[in-house]
Design a protein around this motif. Structure first.
Motif, PDB file in Angstrom:
ATOM      1  N   LEU A   1      44.080  46.371  44.610  1.00  0.00           N
ATOM      2  CA  LEU A   1      42.858  45.508  44.260  1.00  0.00           C
ATOM      3  C   LEU A   1      43.210  43.953  44.273  1.00  0.00           C
ATOM      4  O   LEU A   1      42.569  43.026  43.440  1.00  0.00           O
TER       5      LEU A   1
ATOM      6  N   LYS B   1      30.851  49.283  43.724  1.00  0.00           N
ATOM      7  CA  LYS B   1      31.876  50.021  42.974  1.00  0.00           C
ATOM      8  C   LYS B   1      33.136  49.298  43.089  1.00  0.00           C
ATOM      9  O   LYS B   1      34.063  48.872  42.510  1.00  0.00           O
ATOM     10  N   SER B   2      33.461  49.005  44.610  1.00  0.00           N
ATOM     11  CA  SER B   2      34.509  48.136  45.020  1.00  0.00           C
ATOM     12  C   SER B   2      34.590  46.831  44.417  1.00  0.00           C
ATOM     13  O   SER B   2      35.442  46.273  44.145  1.00  0.00           O
TER      14      SER B   2
ATOM     15  N   ARG C   1      35.248  46.642  40.762  1.00  0.00           N
ATOM     16  CA  ARG C   1      36.696  46.923  40.235  1.00  0.00           C
ATOM     17  C   ARG C   1      37.653  45.683  40.586  1.00  0.00           C
ATOM     18  O   ARG C   1      38.402  45.282  39.848  1.00  0.00           O
TER      19      ARG C   1
ATOM     20  N   THR D   1      39.276  43.024  37.904  1.00  0.00           N
ATOM     21  CA  THR D   1      40.634  42.783  37.974  1.00  0.00           C
ATOM     22  C   THR D   1      40.891  41.265  37.986  1.00  0.00           C
ATOM     23  O   THR D   1      41.829  40.535  37.308  1.00  0.00           O
TER      24      THR D   1
ATOM     25  N   PRO E   1      35.831  49.522  34.745  1.00  0.00           N
ATOM     26  CA  PRO E   1      35.205  49.684  36.060  1.00  0.00           C
ATOM     27  C   PRO E   1      34.629  50.982  36.555  1.00  0.00           C
ATOM     28  O   PRO E   1      33.658  51.098  37.198  1.00  0.00           O
ATOM     29  N   GLU E   2      35.380  52.130  36.176  1.00  0.00           N
ATOM     30  CA  GLU E   2      35.019  53.481  36.596  1.00  0.00           C
ATOM     31  C   GLU E   2      33.790  53.936  36.084  1.00  0.00           C
ATOM     32  O   GLU E   2      33.210  54.825  36.730  1.00  0.00           O
TER      33      GLU E   2
END
Ligand code: C6P
Length: 428
Positions: free
Chosen positions: A3, A315-316, A319, A323, A338-339
């Protein structure tokens, strides 16, 4: 997956971004526009803009009234949009799709119509601490009219619903659970199937405020077994002024109409009327014709891209954003990991105030929302007055996340007690 850099992320093809003319323009600051206010309203792609223009230039007239060709063409497109929405959320019947002016109007329709007919003194309506005012005030009004009680599912410090409290909160007095599928502040994705199956154990109906999930992930109202689902066109690349109320056929059939007027009647006598069939029964007056047809085009567009792909992309992005934001000293993010969250993040900085942050980001061409986001009880519970929120959609990129993080760094250095105040650097 690493990430650490923007290049590691899944990026949707630039061609999709190119579908949104406004993104090629500049912000009022002269900077390239970075639009991160998608939870408030999304931008429109060329096919939606063209559908509205085509209607206005070729086919526009009132629907369901005229015998003439234009009216027939408008009616056909309006009803086709309804079928597209049915398919999009996997409803069983097309007449279970009611066009409204938005999520707010959809929820008010249920509160006024189903609520007034079914809720009595001593009954309970269950909501959550994270609801948007649109899924709270109509229930406050309903309990004030009926003598029922409003109860709240609390949230944990991690920003998720405290499901342990459900055992005590769900009783045979609970008539309705009204819950957001995704919080517009915390980004929390609530476990709708579990909530619905638990509500069923006490015979409660469930309304899902899906304003922040339908645009971003696949929706299957049959798999949910939801009684009512509400969402807005302007949050899913469609026009404003159009929304959807999905309701199970049996419930909608039994509900009295909410607004009276043209279209919702079968026959009107001097002293009474008989009611039209679904869905017209709940669509009094001239409906939002263009916006509904534009919503149909928006549904086509989103299906062409693919809701699974949009969800994976967001989603990505989230994340990556979490970060990167975590690296900013003095920045606190609200909400779960984030999940467990959708593609939005609300945060505070030690200073300045959220409104100042949004204003300074705007000077860098970055559009975010600041304030209580129409969720004051949640902010009271969090003991903060305002947050800044970045919310993503299919057209946002990791580079835009980088720009947000850089700009926030400049905001911070400007307000550091010992640091010299510097104007935010312009991006090239
Ligand atoms: N939230 C936001 O910036 P309307 O305004 O009727 O289209 O949608 C109301 C609504 C209902 N529920 C949720 C979860 C929402 O997020 C919204 C709209 C926008 O967060 C505008 S306040």
């Amino acid at each position: 997956m690493s990430l650490s850099t923007a290049d590691d992320l899944l990026v949707l093809p630039e061609s999709w971004r190119a579908d949104f003319p406004i993104l090629a323009g500049r912000a009022s600051s002269g900077q390239p526009l970075i639009y991160l206010d998608n939870a408030a309203s999304t931008q429109r792609p060329v096919p939606v803009i063209n559908a509205l223009r085509h209607l206005d230039e070729n086919d526009y007239a009132n629907v369901h009234r005229g015998i003439h060709t234009l009216s027939e063409r408008s009616t056909e497109q309006y009803e086709l949009a309804r079928e597209k929405v049915r398919c999009f959320i996997n409803a069983q019947h097309v007449h279970e799709i009611i066009f409204t002016s938005g999520t707010t109007a959809s929820i008010n329709t249920v509160a006024r119509s189903w609520g007034d007919a079914n809720v009595r003194d001593g009954d309970e309506i269950l909501v959550t601490t994270m609801e948007h005012h649109s899924n709270l005030v109509p229930w406050q009004q309903l309990v004030a009219r009926t003598g029922a009680t409003l109860r709240h599912i609390p949230i944990t410090d991690d920003g998720v619903l405290n499901l342990e409290a459900l055992d005590e909160l769900l009783t045979d007095r609970t008539k309705l659970l009204a819950v957001a599928s995704v919080s517009n502040v915390l980004g929390t994705i609530n476990p709708i199937p579990e909530l619905i199956s638990r509500a069923r154990t006490v015979g409660a109906k469930v309304l899902v405020d899906a304003a922040q999930s339908v645009p971003h992930m696949p929706t299957d109202v049959l798999a949910w077994d939801a009684d009512f689902v509400a969402f807005s066109g302007h949050k899913m690349v469609g026009p404003s002024g159009i929304g959807v109320l999905y309701g199970k056929e049996g419930l909608l059939d039994a509900m009295p109409p909410f607004l009276g007027g043209g279209s919702m009647i079968n026959h009107v006598y001097v002293d009474r009327f008989t009611t039209a069939e679904l869905p017209e029964k709940f669509e009094a007056g001239t409906p939002p014709i263009g916006p509904a047809i534009g919503l149909g085009a928006a549904v086509d567009y989103l299906q062409g891209v693919g809701l699974e792909k949009i969800h994976a992309h967001e989603k990505s992005l989230i994340r990556y954003a979490c970060t990167q934001l975590r690296e900013i000293e003095g920045l606190s993010m609200l909400g779960p990991s984030p999940e467990e969250r959708a593609g939005l993040v609300s945060f505070t900085l030690n200073q300045p105030h959220a409104h100042d942050i949004a204003q300074l980001l705007d000077r860098d061409g970055i559009a975010v929302r600041a304030g209580h986001h129409c969720a004051q009880p949640l902010h009271d519970w969090l003991d903060i007055t305002a947050t800044t929120r970045a919310s993503f959609y299919l057209y946002n990129t990791p580079k835009e996340v980088d720009a947000l993080v850089e700009s926030l760094g400049r905001v911070q250095s400007r307000f550091r007690p010992s640091g010299r105040k510097r104007r935010p650097r312009r991006r090239s």
